[in-house]
Motif scaffolding. Sequence first.
Motif, PDB file in Angstrom:
ATOM      1  N   GLU A   1       0.824  -1.206   0.000  1.00 26.54           N
ATOM      2  CA  GLU A   1       0.000   0.000   0.000  1.00 26.54           C
ATOM      3  C   GLU A   1       0.861   1.260   0.000  1.00 26.54           C
ATOM      4  OE1 GLU A   1      -3.192   0.190  -0.344  1.00 26.54           O
ATOM      5  OE2 GLU A   1      -3.711  -1.925  -0.190  1.00 26.54           O
ATOM      6  N   ASP A   2       1.969   1.233   0.725  1.00 21.24           N
ATOM      7  CA  ASP A   2       2.885   2.377   0.694  1.00 21.24           C
ATOM      8  C   ASP A   2       3.475   2.548  -0.699  1.00 21.24           C
ATOM      9  OD1 ASP A   2       2.434   2.916   3.337  1.00 21.24           O
ATOM     10  OD2 ASP A   2       4.347   2.108   4.062  1.00 21.24           O
ATOM     11  N   LYS A   3       3.768   1.448  -1.371  1.00 22.07           N
ATOM     12  CA  LYS A   3       4.341   1.531  -2.708  1.00 22.07           C
ATOM     13  C   LYS A   3       3.316   2.090  -3.704  1.00 22.07           C
ATOM     14  CE  LYS A   3       7.633  -2.201  -1.835  1.00 22.07           C
ATOM     15  NZ  LYS A   3       8.829  -1.341  -1.742  1.00 22.07           N
ATOM     16  N   PHE A   4       2.049   1.703  -3.532  1.00 22.40           N
ATOM     17  CA  PHE A   4       1.003   2.275  -4.375  1.00 22.40           C
ATOM     18  C   PHE A   4       0.972   3.791  -4.225  1.00 22.40           C
ATOM     19  CE2 PHE A   4      -3.390   3.955  -4.299  1.00 22.40           C
ATOM     20  CZ  PHE A   4      -3.694   3.852  -5.652  1.00 22.40           C
ATOM     21  N   TYR A   5       0.939   4.272  -2.995  1.00 22.91           N
ATOM     22  CA  TYR A   5       0.866   5.717  -2.785  1.00 22.91           C
ATOM     23  C   TYR A   5       2.190   6.416  -3.084  1.00 22.91           C
ATOM     24  CZ  TYR A   5      -3.920   6.118  -1.350  1.00 22.91           C
ATOM     25  OH  TYR A   5      -5.292   6.134  -1.362  1.00 22.91           O
ATOM     26  N   ALA A   6       3.300   5.686  -3.035  1.00 22.54           N
ATOM     27  CA  ALA A   6       4.560   6.286  -3.479  1.00 22.54           C
ATOM     28  C   ALA A   6       4.461   6.643  -4.957  1.00 22.54           C
ATOM     29  CB  ALA A   6       5.724   5.326  -3.226  1.00 22.54           C
ATOM     30  N   CYS A   7       3.824   5.759  -5.751  1.00 23.21           N
ATOM     31  CA  CYS A   7       3.619   6.046  -7.178  1.00 23.21           C
ATOM     32  C   CYS A   7       2.675   7.230  -7.365  1.00 23.21           C
ATOM     33  CB  CYS A   7       3.037   4.818  -7.882  1.00 23.21           C
ATOM     34  SG  CYS A   7       4.109   3.374  -7.906  1.00 23.21           S
ATOM     35  N   ILE A   8       1.580   7.231  -6.621  1.00 26.96           N
ATOM     36  CA  ILE A   8       0.588   8.309  -6.730  1.00 26.96           C
ATOM     37  C   ILE A   8       1.211   9.652  -6.350  1.00 26.96           C
ATOM     38  CG2 ILE A   8      -1.570   9.212  -5.781  1.00 26.96           C
ATOM     39  CD1 ILE A   8      -1.994   6.843  -7.627  1.00 26.96           C
ATOM     40  N   ASN A   9       1.895   9.677  -5.217  1.00 25.76           N
ATOM     41  CA  ASN A   9       2.481  10.934  -4.737  1.00 25.76           C
ATOM     42  C   ASN A   9       3.640  11.388  -5.626  1.00 25.76           C
ATOM     43  OD1 ASN A   9       0.621  10.731  -2.706  1.00 25.76           O
ATOM     44  ND2 ASN A   9       2.072  10.051  -1.148  1.00 25.76           N
TER      45      ASN A   9
ATOM     46  N   LEU B   1       0.374   5.225 -13.806  1.00 25.27           N
ATOM     47  CA  LEU B   1       0.176   3.891 -14.363  1.00 25.27           C
ATOM     48  C   LEU B   1       1.019   2.853 -13.633  1.00 25.27           C
ATOM     49  CD1 LEU B   1       0.106   4.814 -18.162  1.00 25.27           C
ATOM     50  CD2 LEU B   1      -1.842   4.174 -16.721  1.00 25.27           C
ATOM     51  N   GLN B   2       2.173   3.272 -13.124  1.00 25.56           N
ATOM     52  CA  GLN B   2       3.029   2.374 -12.347  1.00 25.56           C
ATOM     53  C   GLN B   2       2.314   1.862 -11.102  1.00 25.56           C
ATOM     54  OE1 GLN B   2       6.488   4.292 -10.657  1.00 25.56           O
ATOM     55  NE2 GLN B   2       7.677   2.387 -10.557  1.00 25.56           N
ATOM     56  N   SER B   3       1.374   2.655 -10.587  1.00 27.26           N
ATOM     57  CA  SER B   3       0.661   2.243  -9.359  1.00 27.26           C
ATOM     58  C   SER B   3      -0.135   0.969  -9.565  1.00 27.26           C
ATOM     59  CB  SER B   3      -0.273   3.372  -8.898  1.00 27.26           C
ATOM     60  OG  SER B   3      -1.408   3.491  -9.746  1.00 27.26           O
ATOM     61  N   PHE B   4      -0.560   0.669 -10.813  1.00 26.03           N
ATOM     62  CA  PHE B   4      -1.334  -0.545 -11.070  1.00 26.03           C
ATOM     63  C   PHE B   4      -0.521  -1.802 -10.755  1.00 26.03           C
ATOM     64  CE2 PHE B   4      -3.965   1.659 -14.657  1.00 26.03           C
ATOM     65  CZ  PHE B   4      -4.477   2.534 -13.708  1.00 26.03           C
ATOM     66  N   LYS B   5       0.785  -1.689 -10.818  1.00 22.80           N
ATOM     67  CA  LYS B   5       1.656  -2.826 -10.523  1.00 22.80           C
ATOM     68  C   LYS B   5       1.431  -3.337  -9.107  1.00 22.80           C
ATOM     69  CE  LYS B   5       6.599  -3.907  -9.947  1.00 22.80           C
ATOM     70  NZ  LYS B   5       7.986  -3.374 -10.076  1.00 22.80           N
TER      71      LYS B   5
ATOM     72  N   GLY C   1      -3.011  -4.172  -8.871  1.00 26.60           N
ATOM     73  CA  GLY C   1      -3.634  -5.114  -9.783  1.00 26.60           C
ATOM     74  C   GLY C   1      -4.808  -4.519 -10.535  1.00 26.60           C
ATOM     75  N   THR C   2      -5.692  -3.867  -9.829  1.00 23.33           N
ATOM     76  CA  THR C   2      -6.827  -3.171 -10.439  1.00 23.33           C
ATOM     77  C   THR C   2      -6.745  -1.685 -10.068  1.00 23.33           C
ATOM     78  OG1 THR C   2      -8.213  -3.730  -8.530  1.00 23.33           O
ATOM     79  CG2 THR C   2      -8.346  -5.189 -10.445  1.00 23.33           C
ATOM     80  N   PRO C   3      -7.305  -0.815 -10.901  1.00 24.83           N
ATOM     81  CA  PRO C   3      -7.211   0.628 -10.632  1.00 24.83           C
ATOM     82  C   PRO C   3      -7.960   1.023  -9.362  1.00 24.83           C
ATOM     83  CG  PRO C   3      -7.874   0.201 -12.906  1.00 24.83           C
ATOM     84  CD  PRO C   3      -7.983  -1.106 -12.169  1.00 24.83           C
ATOM     85  N   ARG C   4      -7.542   2.122  -8.782  1.00 27.61           N
ATOM     86  CA  ARG C   4      -8.239   2.726  -7.647  1.00 27.61           C
ATOM     87  C   ARG C   4      -8.613   4.158  -8.010  1.00 27.61           C
ATOM     88  NH1 ARG C   4      -4.973   0.833  -2.215  1.00 27.61           N
ATOM     89  NH2 ARG C   4      -5.333  -1.415  -2.434  1.00 27.61           N
ATOM     90  N   PRO C   5      -9.646   4.693  -7.348  1.00 24.07           N
ATOM     91  CA  PRO C   5     -10.098   6.057  -7.685  1.00 24.07           C
ATOM     92  C   PRO C   5      -8.999   7.104  -7.603  1.00 24.07           C
ATOM     93  CG  PRO C   5     -11.703   4.977  -6.279  1.00 24.07           C
ATOM     94  CD  PRO C   5     -10.502   4.071  -6.322  1.00 24.07           C
TER      95      PRO C   5
END
Length: 371
Positions: free
Chosen positions: A225-233, A252-256, A259-263
């Motif tokens: 989850e931190d890695k997802f938001y690292a991409c977003i931020n 787009l890297q956050s999808f890694k 798996g599925t997109p988030r809002p």
Amino acid sequence: MITISLCMIVKNEEAVLARCLDTIHDIVDEINIVDTGSTDSTVEIAKRYTDRVFFFPWTGNFAAARTESFKHATKEYILFLDADDVILEEDREKLRKLKETLDPSVDSVSMFYDAGTDAYGNVTLRYRRNRLVRRDRNFQWKGEAHQYLEVYGKIINENISVTHKKIKHSVGRNLNIYKTRIERGDTFSPRDYFYYGNELRENGHPEEAIKAYDKNIEMKEGWVEDKFYACINKGDCYRALGDSANELASLLQSFKFTGTPRPEACSRIGYNFHKKEQYKHAIFWYDLATRLEPDDNQWSFSYPAYSTWYPHLQMCVCYSKIGDLQTAYEHNELAAKYRPNDAAILHNRKWFEGKVKPIEENKTSAEDEVS
């Protein structure tokens, strides 16, 4: 019925401490307040609610201070709050019921932390925290800044919120803690790099923040989850720097990691295309953001605006740009359900007058056709 010790750390919180304690003092069985060096009337206010006020010199380490507050608890469970938190009435009733019914074999109860709300009462930032824990499990606090409670065992998730109502922001405080750690040669964990990146971004250092986020992403260890938001931020940092291509690549890297997109990703991708006047692409991503259901058991950050009023308001603009004023108007009205007096929404509504059919008129016409 279980018993609860409230444990808090405070420093110069005279403006908010009574507000907090007024919402919780009659639910808990004991209040322990550790003051870390107040120079205002914080201690005097605390003593109006409890005689269990203790003192602990500030060392620059939040985990150490919270650990000290837990040492003074004597009841079965510990609840922790910050001075600028409150328990709203609906959540007070839920907490009372939980206290009466909680299975004492439960080690920890997670609750929502509504860390931000807008002027209309919409939650803008929400995540879960282990909020009520068994004292005899001796769970430990970790982290000098952005600390967390290391919890294991039987954990349940409850639909109870602690609401944060901050009236001031300690600019640079946590960033200085991280810089001190760097100067003394500390080894950073993936979590450290993520929160260090956040502090750099929030304090106006996007280039350095990107480097910290990349460190988090590159490390095999760490919470996904931190890695997802690292991409977003990181995408937000590139946007601040005017680098649209790397902004989109980061999103787009956050999808890694999900798996599925988030809002939070979809609305930002929509805005990336929106700025480039690629309105149909933007609409696709904004629309997808509104269709993704929130997960109440999600522990990481959740920003509800990105699936509610924000993409609808942006679709209002995009549809108007491609000449579909009726659909644009309808999305403006969907946004208004969340922010009825928003200046932009009211401005749009006035602009649409005489150009589109009101929603109620459309509904009536459709019913006539069916009949």
